[in-house]
Design an enzyme around this catalytic site. Structure first.
Site, PDB file in Angstrom:
ATOM      1  N   HIS A   1      46.080  30.522  65.336  1.00  0.00           N
ATOM      2  CA  HIS A   1      44.755  30.373  64.785  1.00  0.00           C
ATOM      3  C   HIS A   1      43.925  29.971  65.741  1.00  0.00           C
ATOM      4  O   HIS A   1      42.625  30.453  65.943  1.00  0.00           O
ATOM      5  CB  HIS A   1      44.731  28.945  63.659  1.00  0.00           C
ATOM      6  CG  HIS A   1      43.343  28.858  63.034  1.00  0.00           C
ATOM      7  ND1 HIS A   1      42.722  29.801  62.543  1.00  0.00           N
ATOM      8  CD2 HIS A   1      42.633  27.897  63.009  1.00  0.00           C
ATOM      9  CE1 HIS A   1      41.355  29.242  62.140  1.00  0.00           C
ATOM     10  NE2 HIS A   1      41.541  27.921  62.524  1.00  0.00           N
TER      11      HIS A   1
ATOM     12  N   ASP B   1      36.133  30.685  62.295  1.00  0.00           N
ATOM     13  CA  ASP B   1      37.163  29.811  61.714  1.00  0.00           C
ATOM     14  C   ASP B   1      37.584  30.483  60.479  1.00  0.00           C
ATOM     15  O   ASP B   1      38.855  30.308  60.079  1.00  0.00           O
ATOM     16  CB  ASP B   1      36.591  28.375  61.359  1.00  0.00           C
ATOM     17  CG  ASP B   1      37.507  27.421  61.134  1.00  0.00           C
ATOM     18  OD1 ASP B   1      38.555  27.612  61.611  1.00  0.00           O
ATOM     19  OD2 ASP B   1      37.180  26.256  60.773  1.00  0.00           O
TER      20      ASP B   1
ATOM     21  N   HIS C   1      47.279  26.284  60.757  1.00  0.00           N
ATOM     22  CA  HIS C   1      46.468  25.548  61.595  1.00  0.00           C
ATOM     23  C   HIS C   1      47.236  25.435  62.732  1.00  0.00           C
ATOM     24  O   HIS C   1      47.555  24.168  62.887  1.00  0.00           O
ATOM     25  CB  HIS C   1      45.997  24.149  60.956  1.00  0.00           C
ATOM     26  CG  HIS C   1      44.757  24.435  60.159  1.00  0.00           C
ATOM     27  ND1 HIS C   1      44.902  24.047  58.842  1.00  0.00           N
ATOM     28  CD2 HIS C   1      43.577  24.568  60.356  1.00  0.00           C
ATOM     29  CE1 HIS C   1      43.823  24.465  58.303  1.00  0.00           C
ATOM     30  NE2 HIS C   1      43.075  24.595  59.020  1.00  0.00           N
TER      31      HIS C   1
ATOM     32  N   HIS D   1      39.411  23.505  68.539  1.00  0.00           N
ATOM     33  CA  HIS D   1      38.882  22.992  67.299  1.00  0.00           C
ATOM     34  C   HIS D   1      39.803  22.518  66.070  1.00  0.00           C
ATOM     35  O   HIS D   1      39.228  21.929  65.268  1.00  0.00           O
ATOM     36  CB  HIS D   1      37.820  24.087  66.648  1.00  0.00           C
ATOM     37  CG  HIS D   1      38.697  25.030  65.957  1.00  0.00           C
ATOM     38  ND1 HIS D   1      39.530  25.898  66.366  1.00  0.00           N
ATOM     39  CD2 HIS D   1      38.726  25.265  64.650  1.00  0.00           C
ATOM     40  CE1 HIS D   1      40.048  26.918  65.606  1.00  0.00           C
ATOM     41  NE2 HIS D   1      39.774  26.302  64.372  1.00  0.00           N
ATOM     42  N   ASP D   2      40.865  22.781  66.292  1.00  0.00           N
ATOM     43  CA  ASP D   2      41.862  22.230  65.406  1.00  0.00           C
ATOM     44  C   ASP D   2      43.077  21.411  66.055  1.00  0.00           C
ATOM     45  O   ASP D   2      44.246  21.231  65.754  1.00  0.00           O
ATOM     46  CB  ASP D   2      42.425  23.287  64.397  1.00  0.00           C
ATOM     47  CG  ASP D   2      41.557  23.721  63.232  1.00  0.00           C
ATOM     48  OD1 ASP D   2      41.047  22.602  63.021  1.00  0.00           O
ATOM     49  OD2 ASP D   2      41.688  24.696  62.741  1.00  0.00           O
TER      50      ASP D   2
END
Length: 424
Positions: free
Chosen positions: A172, A320, A168, A208-209
């Protein structure tokens, strides 16, 4: 689908990993989880919560963020303009580099070389990917987007991804952003999407992360982490990612959407939130089931804004976990990274005298093939099947399912070999 006895523990693992658990469990021997989870992550989340609380009693801020609490706070208002401009100059220089430019020509291809991009961009692939995606989608022509503020924002976002996370991390994020842009560029989708939706989708993929601590939602809940308390054990990390990102966005030097009309900003923000929250795998099976039901009823239409949002949520969900449907060498590299991150969590769970999460025990490494077979078979493939079926005959000519099947067979063969060796 029938499940044999040998697959039962994989199904149980998926159930435990991707469905919400209660806040029970305890703390470790010293009564607290590792300190680094309590530093930048908690501070960012608390600041985001404070900003949200204050904004509810202030005048409507709109998209420019000038009356938004926290705007200009947390760092000097005068961050040397020359330094901010340097970020844009540097990114433009990277995009103009002959080798980078050659790779970026394939940004719209499924076999995009993300690991090569990382090396050529000096480990800053995210901002380069985002800028190129927006150029390709002609978003700069559509909106009065400040490229300087945009680059400054995504440089900040990229630095907020923990580089020590094997999986993560900013690479990514760049990989997911490329996959989302690939899906949205398919004729079935692109012809119906608005420019605001495209802008929101790219931003959602990139953040998103954001500030991911390298531990799962379940770990945060089990350790009674402040983030789980703040978000009531619900989509803990997903709420944190999007709140911390918007807190950063609404400072003046980062606010590249400041000139969006209020209604467009409201739509933009709503889409980003929905897409990021949809990546919580505890909601996975419900989300896929609803999408599948709508497609089967033949009332799914890309002319409908709600259905387009559902499509975007499915796109980011597939993106994802897209490494499972990439070429084998790419998939194996990502698998090695996620396994190492899982083992790191397992190591900490052991140190904290917590129950070690399924498939996160470094002392039982032989479970990797079984976990990958289960992950692909019960979670990834059903989602890709229904998502890609909407793109037309032969899944719109995309190679995803063939690659997914090839990777599945790789793990299945390893699992069989392992079972044969164990039986001898």
């Amino acid at each position: 689908m029938a499940i044999d006895a040998g697959q039962a523990d994989v199904v149980n693992w998926i159930s435990q990993m991707y469905t919400k658990r209660g806040s029970g469990g305890g703390s470790g021997a010293d009564g607290s989880p590792r300190k680094h989870l309590h530093d930048t992550a908690v501070a960012a989340a608390a600041a985001a919560a404070a900003a949200h609380h204050s904004s509810s009693s202030s005048a409507a801020p709109g998209a420019d963020g000038r009356s938004t609490p926290g705007s200009g706070r947390g760092r000097p208002r005068v961050r040397a303009v020359s330094k901010i401009g340097e970020q844009l100059t540097r990114v433009r220089g990277l995009l103009a580099d002959e080798q980078v430019a050659q790779i970026m020509k394939d940004l719209g291809e499924w076999n995009f070389e993300i690991f090569a991009l990382k090396e050529l961009t000096q480990s800053t692939p995210l901002v380069v990917t985002v800028l190129q995606c927006m150029e390709n989608m002609r978003l700069f022509q559509e909106f009065e987007v400040s490229k300087t503020r945009l680059v400054n924002f995504f440089v900040e976002v990229e630095s907020g991804y923990r580089k020590e996370n094997p999986y993560h991390n900013n690479l990514h994020a760049a990989d997911v952003t490329q996959a989302v842009s690939f899906f949205l560029d398919q004729p079935f989708v692109a012809s119906h999407m608005t420019q605001v939706e495209k802008l929101a989708a790219i931003v959602a993929a990139a953040i998103h992360d954001f500030a991911h601590p390298g531990r799962t939602n379940q770990f945060h809940i089990a350790t009674k982490h402040p983030l789980s308390i703040l978000y009531n054990d619900r989509s803990v990390l997903e709420n944190h990612h999007v709140a911390a990102a918007f807190k950063t966005l609404l400072t003046d030097e980062h606010n590249f959407v400041r000139k969006l009309p209020a209604e467009q900003y409201k739509e933009f923000r709503s889409i980003v939130i929905e897409m990021v929250l949809s990546t919580d795998l505890s909601k996975h099976f419900d989300t896929v089931a609803r999408f599948k039901s709508a497609v089967k009823r033949h009332d799914f239409s890309m002319k409908n804004a709600a259905d387009r949002l559902t499509m975007m949520c499915m796109a980011i969900k597939c993106a994802d976990v897209s490494h499972t449907a990439r070429p084998k060498a790419v998939h194996l590299e990502w698998t090695k990274r996620v396994v190492e991150e899982f083992y790191s969590q397992g190591d900490e769970e052991r140190a904290l005298q917590l129950q070690i999460s399924p498939f996160m025990d470094r002392e039982n490494e032989g479970n990797v093939p079984k976990s990958q077979v289960g992950f692909i078979n019960f979670l990834v493939r059903p989602m890709f099947d229904v998502f890609l079926s909407t793109f037309g005959d032969n899944n719109g000519g995309m190679p995803c399912l063939d690659l997914l099947q090839s990777n599945y067979e790789h793990w299945q063969n390893l699992q069989k070999q392992q079972e044969q060796n164990d039986s001898q």
